[in-house]
Design an enzyme around this catalytic site. Structure first.
Site, PDB file in Angstrom:
ATOM      1  N   MET B  22       0.781  -1.236   0.130  1.00 52.29           N
ATOM      2  CA  MET B  22       0.021   0.092   0.183  1.00 52.29           C
ATOM      3  C   MET B  22       0.973   1.137   0.096  1.00 52.29           C
ATOM      4  SD  MET B  22      -3.063  -1.328  -0.248  1.00 52.29           S
ATOM      5  CE  MET B  22      -4.247   0.123   0.353  1.00 52.29           C
ATOM      6  N   HIS B 139       4.457   5.259   2.099  1.00 51.68           N
ATOM      7  CA  HIS B 139       3.334   4.292   2.309  1.00 51.68           C
ATOM      8  C   HIS B 139       2.115   5.157   2.447  1.00 51.68           C
ATOM      9  CE1 HIS B 139       0.529   1.265   4.144  1.00 51.68           C
ATOM     10  NE2 HIS B 139       1.656   0.731   3.965  1.00 51.68           N
ATOM     11  N   HIS B 140       0.983   4.721   1.968  1.00 51.55           N
ATOM     12  CA  HIS B 140      -0.147   5.451   2.036  1.00 51.55           C
ATOM     13  C   HIS B 140      -0.802   5.780   3.327  1.00 51.55           C
ATOM     14  CE1 HIS B 140      -3.763   7.142  -0.081  1.00 51.55           C
ATOM     15  NE2 HIS B 140      -4.027   6.193  -0.806  1.00 51.55           N
ATOM     16  N   ALA B 141      -0.391   5.176   4.364  1.00 51.96           N
ATOM     17  CA  ALA B 141      -0.672   5.393   5.758  1.00 51.96           C
ATOM     18  C   ALA B 141      -0.050   6.733   6.096  1.00 51.96           C
ATOM     19  CB  ALA B 141      -0.216   4.222   6.527  1.00 51.96           C
TER      20      ALA B 141
END
Lengths: 467, 467
Positions: B22, B139-141
């Site tokens: 992700m 990271h998409h987080a």
């Protein structure tokens, strides 16, 4: 079609995690043939990639069968994509060995995906001296480290003029007509990994593994055999590891080690271990982390027992493991060499009194170190019985070629595991001994310093031997 | 010290698997400044790596707290190792864009380890034309795709003579004294990712997420809003994916798209979508896999609503998602452009009647597509409501520099997910529109053919518009 995965292979798959990828690797250096043009590396790459008749070992991938209680099976990859497995890479300027090792460190950190066959081969260009490098990785569930090195060597020939040699993953064998005697001997020696695996699997089951393993370990706990050390000091190597690796490699002439051995009544392997001992001592001392008692190495050794088919340090076929007191607490290089030599001899003697089932069990320890810890814990042992693993794999003694490229160096990359963050594997080739040091990038800082210490230690041993 | 991870970020971490990393990425191409010597790329790399005053966003890593029911927290990496994150890579000969895309495909396939901060930056040399490339992943987080692109652009300046610009991960901001007005505007626009995240997190919680999300989806099921299409055909894109990626990228002049828009009464974004439509049509037709009904794209759009802080397609700040009927079943390029235009307009109109909570919920869909499928299933929808995601991110309109290097191209790499194997993200920059196509290597074969089809389609649209 799916086939069940034998217990030994399954153990490697199940032991795998993001922090602990279970593949072995090999780095090989080649000189270009005379007259090779500027596009030579690409030609080699294209030639390797064209070899799309791939052997079954390199076509299967593991799958967990949800219907059958999560049983692991091998399945053929019906969408096999050779471009995914055979890759072309390059080094940034200035293209020193340093950049090569950095790339290998990165490549070796990456876990192989189970959704595809468990191997990769990287043809690497960009070394300033014009050499071509090849990094290959293969999962330990397919072959053990020794078989992997041999598999990569299986494509080689002593004939610089041969141009029909297949890639190591090719289904077609080298043409018989021009196969030399050396080639034939080697292909006997390099038993197909499946045979090794299934032979071990069958024998282990017949011997009641893990029963035999537990019995051997229990004997070790009770002090009944000196093959097992159970008193290793805690060192910085014996910590939880992360998923990234650092790889360092260098080679030295075997003649220098032989001369030390002859002068001191020790073996080449003893000298290799003493080099490691001195290097580890200097490394730990620099970090102010040298323990008061000796660091213990687990060393796989050959026993010439006919019943096992696993290759080993001494070129024999049976493997046991000796826990070697490296003598890192001793200040004198000569004392350390003696410690190694004595420890090695008494360990081997102890091993020779063991039953075949026990030896097999020992082999299983050597081959699957990550299964030891839980078993030891069952036996009330909470500290690791050794600090690091040092292996020494014999390779070809003559100069080898692949379709005109001369092999000039070969270095193994191994598997650090949780609690065992450094692995040293050596491979001899054509008069040189290549050291491959694989460590967890975080747990073993400045790993590359060990190379300098190895070099210093070889010189110190020569001096101690009066050479 | 540990801080809890907000629900939106946690969703991206929890949705991650070996098959579905992700992270988002960016590929940027730079021209060397005049007089740059042969070691220039290494100098750039060393300069970036020296910037070890790293911003907190780039120092934290996720950890699962075993004591607190597996709660996810952010922890500062106390052993932060910049050499792990900032890397120097090279392309093999002949150093075409093809080799660059191949390397980016590999790098984008590799999952970021949670044990370290979730980003990497690769300085890449070896392009035959002397340009320097930079691939960054995050990271998409930590940030969404739009913020990631902006973050990478935040290090840039319109001044070719500035030499004091920090790396994007650096804690120190660009020196205020020489900051231009354009710089200042941009730094306002590129809100720190944390702010975006926590604003979204807070609003979403206030609005009763995932309650609001479910409500919006339920409305869609009942046909109460045309913003949600729930009748997308099944295509080859909508399959289980593997962990390896293929990336393709190319750019075209925005002027060509603008001219088509002006001649046909459509927007640049409509033309971008029509290019994608024609390309997807040709691609699927070649594979004999073109569905009879239109392929549906999910397209994030801006709404100029002040309440959201998420950037979007049209440069507005609020984001909703429109399900666009691409018209891939229509043979005429002009018909496809009309289909896209109509679908886009009616979707936006429907969105404008939604409440802020619903728009936020729609944003959450756009930002976390992988959470949709289970929610839809709860609502009795088994087929995906769309086939692929196409985003269009506005970038700087003027020429940008980083310490003398001229930025000449910028292309986003996004996240294919299970059931959505292709993602197209476009980014405009300095008069060009860069298309970044990210797909599952196995599910979307010959992804690079889409580039040719995009080129053909742009020409076809020009012809259809009478240009």
């Amino acid at each position: 079609m799916a086939t069940p995965i034998d217990p030994a292979s399954a153990a490697f798959l199940l032991a795998e995690s993001r922090q602990q990828p279970m593949h072995v690797g090999g780095l090989q250096l080649f000189e270009r043939p005379e007259g090779a043009g500027p596009g030579y590396v690409r030609e080699v790459f294209e030639q390797m990639r064209r070899d799309d008749q791939v052997a079954p070992l390199f076509l299967k991938h593991p799958e967990r069968r949800l219907k059958a209680a999560g049983q692991l099976v091998w399945k053929r990859d019906d969408l096999f994509d050779i471009e995914h497995h055979v890759r072309h890479s390059a080094l940034p300027e200035p293209g020193r060995v340093r950049e090569l090792l950095e790339l290998c460190s990165r490549l070796h950190s990456q876990r192989l995906a189970w959704e595809r066959p468990l191997w990769e081969a990287h043809v690497i260009e960009g070394l300033a001296d014009g050499r071509l490098a090849m990094y290959t990785k293969i999962h330990h569930a397919l072959v053990d480290g020794v078989s992997a090195m041999r598999l990569m060597q299986s494509m080689l020939s002593t004939d610089p003029d041969r141009r029909d040699l297949p890639a190591p993953w090719a289904a077609r064998p080298p043409t018989k007509a021009v196969q030399t005697r050396a080639d034939a001997e080697r292909s006997l020696a390099q038993l197909p990994a499946q045979v090794v695996r299934s032979a071990l699997g069958i024998t282990a089951e017949a011997a009641g593994m893990p029963g035999a393993l537990v019995r051997t370990l229990t004997r070790g706990v009770k002090g009944e055999t000196s093959a097992l050390s159970l008193r290793a000091p805690r060192t910085l190597f014996n910590q939880t590891i992360t998923g990234s690796r650092r790889f360092a490699a260098q080679d030295w002439p075997v003649d220098r080690m032989r001369a030390i051995g002859q002068a001191t009544g020790t073996t080449i392997n003893d000298v290799v271990l003493a080099m490691c001992s001195g290097a580890v001592r200097s490394y730990l001392a620099e970090l102010d982390a040298l323990p008061d008692t000796s660091v213990v190495a687990m060393v796989p050794v050959g026993l010439n027992a006919k019943q096992s088919q696993v290759a080993s340090t001494d070129g024999g076929n049976a493997v046991g493991c000796v826990m070697v007191q490296l003598g890192t607490h001793l200040a004198d290089p000569a004392d350390r060499l003696r410690s190694v030599h004595d420890s090695m001899r008494s360990g081997k003697e102890a091993l020779s009194t063991m039953t075949p089932a026990q030896i097999i069990a020992m082999s299983a320890i050597g081959m699957a170190p990550s299964v030891i810890t839980p078993l030891l814990r069952l036996n009330g042992v909470v500290r690791p019985p050794f600090n690091l693993i040092i292996s020494n794999v014999p390779g070809p003694r003559s100069t080898q070629y692949w379709n005109g490229m001369k092999l000039v160096g070969t270095y193994p990359l191994s598997i650090p595991i949780n609690g065992m963050a450094l692995n040293i594997t050596c491979a001899s080739y054509d008069g040189t001994m290549g050291f491959g040091l694989t460590g967890c990038r975080r747990t073993v800082p400045h790993l590359q310093r060990l190379l300098t210490h190895l070099d210093d230690e070889l010189a110190a041993l020569e001096k101690a031997a009066g050479l």
